[in-house]
Design an enzyme around this catalytic site. Structure first.
Site, PDB file in Angstrom:
ATOM      1  CB  SER A 117      44.659  26.373  12.788  1.00 46.92           C
ATOM      2  OG  SER A 117      43.795  26.945  13.756  1.00 46.92           O
ATOM      3  CB  CYS A 147      28.915  24.543  40.506  1.00 51.24           C
ATOM      4  SG  CYS A 147      27.732  25.623  41.344  1.00 51.24           S
ATOM      5  CG  HIS A 163      40.935  26.274  25.082  1.00 49.09           C
ATOM      6  ND1 HIS A 163      41.168  26.218  23.728  1.00 49.09           N
ATOM      7  CD2 HIS A 163      41.503  27.438  25.501  1.00 49.09           C
ATOM      8  CE1 HIS A 163      41.852  27.293  23.347  1.00 49.09           C
ATOM      9  NE2 HIS A 163      42.075  28.041  24.407  1.00 49.09           N
ATOM     10  CB  CYS A 180      25.003  21.744  41.041  1.00 48.91           C
ATOM     11  SG  CYS A 180      26.627  22.005  41.727  1.00 48.91           S
TER      12      CYS A 180
HETATM   13  N1  APR Z   1      48.437  15.896  12.223  1.00 52.86           N
HETATM   14  C1  APR Z   1      48.897  17.136  12.478  1.00 52.86           C
HETATM   15  N2  APR Z   1      48.154  18.249  12.298  1.00 52.86           N
HETATM   16  C2  APR Z   1      46.906  18.096  11.826  1.00 52.86           C
HETATM   17  C3  APR Z   1      46.341  16.834  11.534  1.00 52.86           C
HETATM   18  C4  APR Z   1      47.177  15.696  11.737  1.00 52.86           C
HETATM   19  N3  APR Z   1      46.764  14.451  11.481  1.00 52.86           N
HETATM   20  N4  APR Z   1      45.071  17.016  11.088  1.00 52.86           N
HETATM   21  C5  APR Z   1      44.843  18.332  11.112  1.00 52.86           C
HETATM   22  N5  APR Z   1      45.942  18.996  11.548  1.00 52.86           N
HETATM   23  C6  APR Z   1      46.117  20.434  11.783  1.00 52.86           C
HETATM   24  C7  APR Z   1      45.466  21.326  10.765  1.00 52.86           C
HETATM   25  O1  APR Z   1      46.374  21.569   9.696  1.00 52.86           O
HETATM   26  C8  APR Z   1      45.193  22.583  11.595  1.00 52.86           C
HETATM   27  O2  APR Z   1      46.288  23.491  11.523  1.00 52.86           O
HETATM   28  O3  APR Z   1      45.487  20.720  13.007  1.00 52.86           O
HETATM   29  C9  APR Z   1      45.088  22.082  13.024  1.00 52.86           C
HETATM   30  C10 APR Z   1      43.682  22.131  13.624  1.00 52.86           C
HETATM   31  O4  APR Z   1      43.297  23.453  13.738  1.00 52.86           O
HETATM   32  P1  APR Z   1      41.943  23.895  14.444  1.00 52.86           P
HETATM   33  O5  APR Z   1      40.824  23.037  13.975  1.00 52.86           O
HETATM   34  O6  APR Z   1      41.841  25.363  14.258  1.00 52.86           O
HETATM   35  O7  APR Z   1      42.173  23.523  15.984  1.00 52.86           O
HETATM   36  P2  APR Z   1      42.915  24.319  17.123  1.00 52.86           P
HETATM   37  O8  APR Z   1      44.060  25.109  16.609  1.00 52.86           O
HETATM   38  O9  APR Z   1      43.189  23.334  18.208  1.00 52.86           O
HETATM   39  O10 APR Z   1      41.778  25.296  17.621  1.00 52.86           O
HETATM   40  C11 APR Z   1      42.048  26.134  18.710  1.00 52.86           C
HETATM   41  O11 APR Z   1      39.840  27.036  18.720  1.00 52.86           O
HETATM   42  O12 APR Z   1      37.659  26.395  18.324  1.00 52.86           O
HETATM   43  C12 APR Z   1      38.562  26.795  19.299  1.00 52.86           C
HETATM   44  O13 APR Z   1      38.677  26.384  21.620  1.00 52.86           O
HETATM   45  C13 APR Z   1      38.731  25.754  20.367  1.00 52.86           C
HETATM   46  O14 APR Z   1      40.713  24.755  21.294  1.00 52.86           O
HETATM   47  C14 APR Z   1      40.118  25.212  20.101  1.00 52.86           C
HETATM   48  C15 APR Z   1      40.823  26.412  19.517  1.00 52.86           C
END
Ligand code: APR
Length: 241
Positions: free
Chosen positions: A182, A122, A114, A141
């Site tokens: 997630s 650029c 990502h 740039c």
């Molecule tokens: N240890 C393990 N897991 C954890 C912890 C921790 N200390 N704290 C939070 N989590 C878990 C939560 O339970 C959740 O399932 O991390 C996950 C975070 O989920 P998101 O916030 O949805 O992040 P992510 O899955 O990386 O998002 C994916 O979405 O917003 C876009 O491009 C962005 O890369 C990002 C993508």
């Protein structure tokens, strides 16, 4: 000592949860809001077109936060660097995170699907430049001296980076582990299905089961800083790495 033949091929996918204990908020914390804007509404090409200063401000704030003293790699980042030392090219570390905590934790090969916060791109040549400071629509740039710099981030609706390399590694993997993600955002949320169909053992490591938990063969539940070092040590001892 085991030779290369018996070393497993492992694909690790990380998400915001691995950096949560390093002082960076996950995307879906705070109800996914930033200054009352939905994060999804600032992370799109349409938002950048309609309100570029908002989008620059959002990423400038996150870039500055990433460089605060309190933000440091945690034991999970460091354990994955240890796994890289043990497995070399048989490990592919893919992250959805735009922070540099894997690199600071010691990993030398990280696929930032990502994009990266500490980078500017650029919009014309698509060249990327390492960038630590704030920038906006007035910043020139380095490649064309025009004001064409955008955050080097893959926004919603854009194609993630390194997809060919990632699908290739997934299709050959013996183990696939998704850490702190997630399972809401595709294509990353679909990696488990591909790895599984290609015969990999699949593991979810998370504080709580994610949206695709039912697809995984095994779940490791707890904070990444505890469960990831434990899992890495188990792999190292299981395969005598
Ligand atoms: N240890 C393990 N897991 C954890 C912890 C921790 N200390 N704290 C939070 N989590 C878990 C939560 O339970 C959740 O399932 O991390 C996950 C975070 O989920 P998101 O916030 O949805 O992040 P992510 O899955 O990386 O998002 C994916 O979405 O917003 C876009 O491009 C962005 O890369 C990002 C993508």
């Amino acid at each position: 000592m085991n030779g290369n033949k018996t070393k497993p091929k492992i694909v690790v996918l990380t998400g915001a949860g691995i950096s949560a204990e390093s002082g960076l908020k996950t995307f879906r914390d705070n109800d996914g809001l930033w200054e009352n804007h939905r994060v999804e509404d600032v992370a799109t090409p349409e938002a950048f077109e309609q309100n570029p200063s908002l989008v620059y401000r959002f990423y400038n704030a996150r870039r500055a936060q990433l460089q605060e003293d309190v933000v440091k790699p945690n034991a999970a980042h460091i354990a994955l660097a240890k796994l890289e030392k043990a497995l070399g090219e048989r490990l592919m570390l893919v992250t959805q995170n735009v922070d540099d905590l894997h690199e600071r934790g010691g990993s030398s090969s990280v696929y930032h699907m990502h994009g990266e916060l500490l980078s500017a791109r650029c919009a014309i040549s698509q060249q990327s430049f390492h960038w630590r400071d704030s920038f906006d629509h007035t910043t020139k740039c380095p490649c064309c001296s025009r004001v064409t710099l955008r955050p080097d981030i893959v926004w919603f609706g854009e194609m993630p980076m390194y997809m060919d390399e990632i699908y290739n590694a997934l299709s050959q993997s013996d183990v696939f582990i998704a850490i702190g993600t997630s399972g809401n955002v595709y294509p990353a949320a679909g990696f488990v299905q591909i790895a599984k169909e290609c015969g990999a053992h699949t593991i979810e490591a998370n504080l709580a089961p994610g949206a695709t938990n039912a697809l995984f063969d095994e779940s490791l539940t707890g904070p990444a800083s505890h469960i990831v070092p434990q899992w890495v040590d188990e792999i190292i001892s299981k395969y005598a790495l």
